[in-house]
Design a protein around this motif. Sequence first.
Motif, PDB file in Angstrom:
ATOM      1  N   LEU A  59      -0.063   0.095  -5.980  1.00 42.59           N
ATOM      2  CA  LEU A  59       1.198  -0.642  -5.806  1.00 42.59           C
ATOM      3  C   LEU A  59       1.972  -0.127  -4.595  1.00 42.59           C
ATOM      4  O   LEU A  59       2.587  -0.907  -3.860  1.00 42.59           O
ATOM      5  N   LYS A  60       1.892   1.181  -4.355  1.00 43.08           N
ATOM      6  CA  LYS A  60       2.562   1.710  -3.163  1.00 43.08           C
ATOM      7  C   LYS A  60       1.956   1.109  -1.889  1.00 43.08           C
ATOM      8  O   LYS A  60       2.667   0.805  -0.928  1.00 43.08           O
ATOM      9  N   THR A  61       0.637   0.915  -1.900  1.00 40.83           N
ATOM     10  CA  THR A  61      -0.026   0.305  -0.737  1.00 40.83           C
ATOM     11  C   THR A  61       0.407  -1.153  -0.566  1.00 40.83           C
ATOM     12  O   THR A  61       0.755  -1.590   0.535  1.00 40.83           O
ATOM     13  N   ARG A  62       0.378  -1.889  -1.668  1.00 37.51           N
ATOM     14  CA  ARG A  62       0.818  -3.298  -1.606  1.00 37.51           C
ATOM     15  C   ARG A  62       2.247  -3.381  -1.068  1.00 37.51           C
ATOM     16  O   ARG A  62       2.562  -4.225  -0.235  1.00 37.51           O
ATOM     17  N   HIS A  63       3.097  -2.484  -1.561  1.00 38.18           N
ATOM     18  CA  HIS A  63       4.500  -2.520  -1.141  1.00 38.18           C
ATOM     19  C   HIS A  63       4.639  -2.138   0.327  1.00 38.18           C
ATOM     20  O   HIS A  63       5.334  -2.815   1.100  1.00 38.18           O
ATOM     21  N   ALA A  64       3.969  -1.056   0.735  1.00 37.86           N
ATOM     22  CA  ALA A  64       4.102  -0.588   2.117  1.00 37.86           C
ATOM     23  C   ALA A  64       3.632  -1.648   3.103  1.00 37.86           C
ATOM     24  O   ALA A  64       4.190  -1.779   4.189  1.00 37.86           O
ATOM     25  N   LEU A  65       2.594  -2.396   2.720  1.00 36.17           N
ATOM     26  CA  LEU A  65       2.003  -3.363   3.650  1.00 36.17           C
ATOM     27  C   LEU A  65       2.422  -4.796   3.327  1.00 36.17           C
ATOM     28  O   LEU A  65       1.932  -5.732   3.956  1.00 36.17           O
ATOM     29  N   LYS A  66       3.308  -4.953   2.348  1.00 39.00           N
ATOM     30  CA  LYS A  66       3.781  -6.287   1.955  1.00 39.00           C
ATOM     31  C   LYS A  66       2.614  -7.226   1.649  1.00 39.00           C
ATOM     32  O   LYS A  66       2.528  -8.349   2.176  1.00 39.00           O
ATOM     33  N   ILE A  67       1.698  -6.768   0.803  1.00 34.85           N
ATOM     34  CA  ILE A  67       0.533  -7.572   0.422  1.00 34.85           C
ATOM     35  C   ILE A  67       0.842  -8.276  -0.890  1.00 34.85           C
ATOM     36  O   ILE A  67       0.958  -7.642  -1.938  1.00 34.85           O
ATOM     37  N   ASP A  68       0.952  -9.588  -0.829  1.00 31.71           N
ATOM     38  CA  ASP A  68       1.243 -10.363  -2.035  1.00 31.71           C
ATOM     39  C   ASP A  68       0.049 -10.365  -2.974  1.00 31.71           C
ATOM     40  O   ASP A  68      -1.085 -10.082  -2.590  1.00 31.71           O
ATOM     41  N   GLN A  69       0.332 -10.750  -4.209  1.00 27.22           N
ATOM     42  CA  GLN A  69      -0.678 -10.839  -5.267  1.00 27.22           C
ATOM     43  C   GLN A  69      -1.892 -11.679  -4.839  1.00 27.22           C
ATOM     44  O   GLN A  69      -3.030 -11.338  -5.141  1.00 27.22           O
ATOM     45  N   ASP A  70      -1.636 -12.764  -4.126  1.00 22.66           N
ATOM     46  CA  ASP A  70      -2.698 -13.727  -3.818  1.00 22.66           C
ATOM     47  C   ASP A  70      -3.232 -13.574  -2.397  1.00 22.66           C
ATOM     48  O   ASP A  70      -3.835 -14.485  -1.850  1.00 22.66           O
ATOM     49  N   ASP A  71      -3.031 -12.391  -1.803  1.00 16.98           N
ATOM     50  CA  ASP A  71      -3.423 -12.206  -0.402  1.00 16.98           C
ATOM     51  C   ASP A  71      -4.842 -11.605  -0.326  1.00 16.98           C
ATOM     52  O   ASP A  71      -5.111 -10.564  -0.924  1.00 16.98           O
TER      53      ASP A  71
END
Lengths: 456, 456
Positions: free
Chosen positions: A299-311
Amino acid sequence: MRNILIIGAGRSATSLIMYLLEKSGAEDFRLTIGDISKKNAEKITQGHPNATGIELDVFNEDQRKKAIQGADLVISMLPARFHIEAARDCIAFNKHLVTASYVSKEMQALDEEARKKGLVFMNEIGVDPGIDHMSAMQVIDRIRDKGGKMLLFESFTGGLIAPESDNNLWHYKFTWNPRNVVLAGQGGAAEFIQEGTYKYIPYHRLFRRTEFLDIDGFGRFEAYANRNSLKYRSVYGLEDVLTLYRGTMRRVGFSKAWNMFVQLGMTDDSYTIPNSEELSYRQYVNLFLPYSPTDSIELKTRHALKIDQDDLMWYKLLELDIFSAEKMIGLKDATPAKALQKILMDKWTLKQDEKDMIVMYHKFGYELDGKKKQIDSNMVSIGEDQTYTAMAKTVGLPVAMAALRILNKEITTPGVQIPITKEVYEPILKELTTFDIVFHEYQTEYLGYNPDNVSA
Amino acid sequence: MRNILIIGAGRSATSLIMYLLEKSGAEDFRLTIGDISKKNAEKITQGHPNATGIELDVFNEDQRKKAIQGADLVISMLPARFHIEAARDCIAFNKHLVTASYVSKEMQALDEEARKKGLVFMNEIGVDPGIDHMSAMQVIDRIRDKGGKMLLFESFTGGLIAPESDNNLWHYKFTWNPRNVVLAGQGGAAEFIQEGTYKYIPYHRLFRRTEFLDIDGFGRFEAYANRNSLKYRSVYGLEDVLTLYRGTMRRVGFSKAWNMFVQLGMTDDSYTIPNSEELSYRQYVNLFLPYSPTDSIELKTRHALKIDQDDLMWYKLLELDIFSAEKMIGLKDATPAKALQKILMDKWTLKQDEKDMIVMYHKFGYELDGKKKQIDSNMVSIGEDQTYTAMAKTVGLPVAMAALRILNKEITTPGVQIPITKEVYEPILKELTTFDIVFHEYQTEYLGYNPDNVSA
């Protein structure tokens, strides 16, 4: 009997040697292949009667001088920084020289002596640099011969995976030196000119300022800017050109995904990570993320890189097992870049039956008879197998063809040269077509930097 | 009569010289002020009977040796790289030395000789480094003396504009060397430790990984990471600490806005811009944006930086006149960073009646009697005017106080020193309170890196 000495029998020399061996009978010359490993040198001759494999350490002066003295022409396939040792001996013993590398300052300094002695020192005659120079200058000279004035030159090259072997989400595998791929674009801002204006892209934005390129039968590619487009102004005589841009081609989506590594700082090669050998891939990723007592590295990676659920970007990361707590970096004193290379090599190393591909794309904008016009030109070369790769063919064949023509006194202009004159590019580009290295040209209206024809 | 030699009578020396002049009568010493400009040196003595201004070029060996021979103690206020010339003479002529700069390798190499000769070479005794060392070690030693074990140390310093002079959207003006501000954070990833894990932030993300700090009566600040937190492990004896982080303080919102320049590539100092002297601010901005035949530089900037219509960031840019087509860079061979500095100096230079401010904030986490605890400590110093700035006071006063104590043989430990021992920090921190340089301490529960007390 005439003798060509090849120094360095590595991966890039296979097609070069194959070509020269095939010509050696009819053209009446012998081939001496010198390598740091005698076994390697002998193996690559394949027992051909006109070839001899010898041990040759380019830093062993006796070995080197003896081998060069016995040759009429020397081809150096060593890493670029090692050419100069051979080049100085070529001057001393009056031998021609061919390399696929950029002309270094040390090499350029030999120009006058080479001229005086009537020696051809041909460099930058691989693929990039090499085929790019020749195919570009052929069109530029043709436009000028008709009285046209160059307005725009853009040129793109990529070493990629062949479509039939393209089976990962990145549409990419290492077909050449992985370290160069990981470090690509570093060392300063990319600079170029667009419609008369200087433009600069810092490294951390390089992989988001791409443009698309389409090649018939191969679909869509993207390109990011190379660092050094401006040096081609003087090389190609394009001092007054409005747009000058060189780039590296990738399959669509690669650059945006690669930018994840850039943004996190994983491509940094300037410091070493303490205890890097003991880090799991997962711990490595966490080095670049804020500490949290509770939140997952995912989740920290998704947040840092702004990666949405469907990306799809997310699945590109998962495909690399980059969050694995079991897989270990296992390299002592690794920089972030070296550790990343390790992770990528697990997944991006070519398998035995996989093939590579070289793509090249040029755009030539010009004015002729008061009208603005444009020619697009592109080339795709696909490897035969892991020995005769597209990279080995496109690097080695122009080297071999130039060497033979120098030996036969068909290419004679002395001095430190690059293949931008008709004497060199016309016959070599013609012969390359017999190896399926063919440029396709398309005449279009001038698109310049407004290809979508946007109006205010 | 005893004599103190001050080399370098620049902006940072005002409070230092004022302090020493005031003490010179009662303490019975003379002050010699050497500067490259004799006029400057004489002016700064203000005709005081115990002071002499002389011409002193630190690279003029005769001048330098003569001045140092005539002193009992030397204070070097020159740029850090010039101290070593004076330091070697101090060894040769048996003189004590005080500087406010980081100990260089060359300086450290003089440690053994200084020890042998009983000379005190006190360095890093300005504000940062200086007051930070002293105020941190005072608390760390107190925790240890009670039997506590250090878990966390974070330390932040900022040179800012005083609240009464804070009248722009950035809440920032140049109160010190503008070039250092423009280049801050460059040269490699910031590294630190959080809860036992190494963490790295690349330059292009540094200004978005800030944390907030509140100071009673002064409101909220933010801090971005310094590059070199880890070196304080050995300096402060914090080898086992779980969290070690040093940062630079700014007013809230500065870093996110500064990041616009970083993202565009405007802080790059590695290449020069052709014809930079002829560029308007507007053309300068356009160097970093894609070419468009139609779109405005304003909209391209908004798009490149994702600045919404209602985002204050936009007005921070407008406030700088950065889109002006009339204002010119006017500097030959400017790097992007130098051109940006020029633009910022138009707006961020202190006016005659404006005051600066130094802020410092420490966090000390520790375990004592099985319980985890935390002390936060902070200090704010506001400048009196443009001569006796907060920067000049906080840099100069500790230097002056240390120098006088060395002269009076109250600080005697010989060798290359920094102010981390009780002998040094206790008396100086105490005396600094009489100049309103006071640390306020707050005992809290241990917050570590979960200050919001988030649970999974």
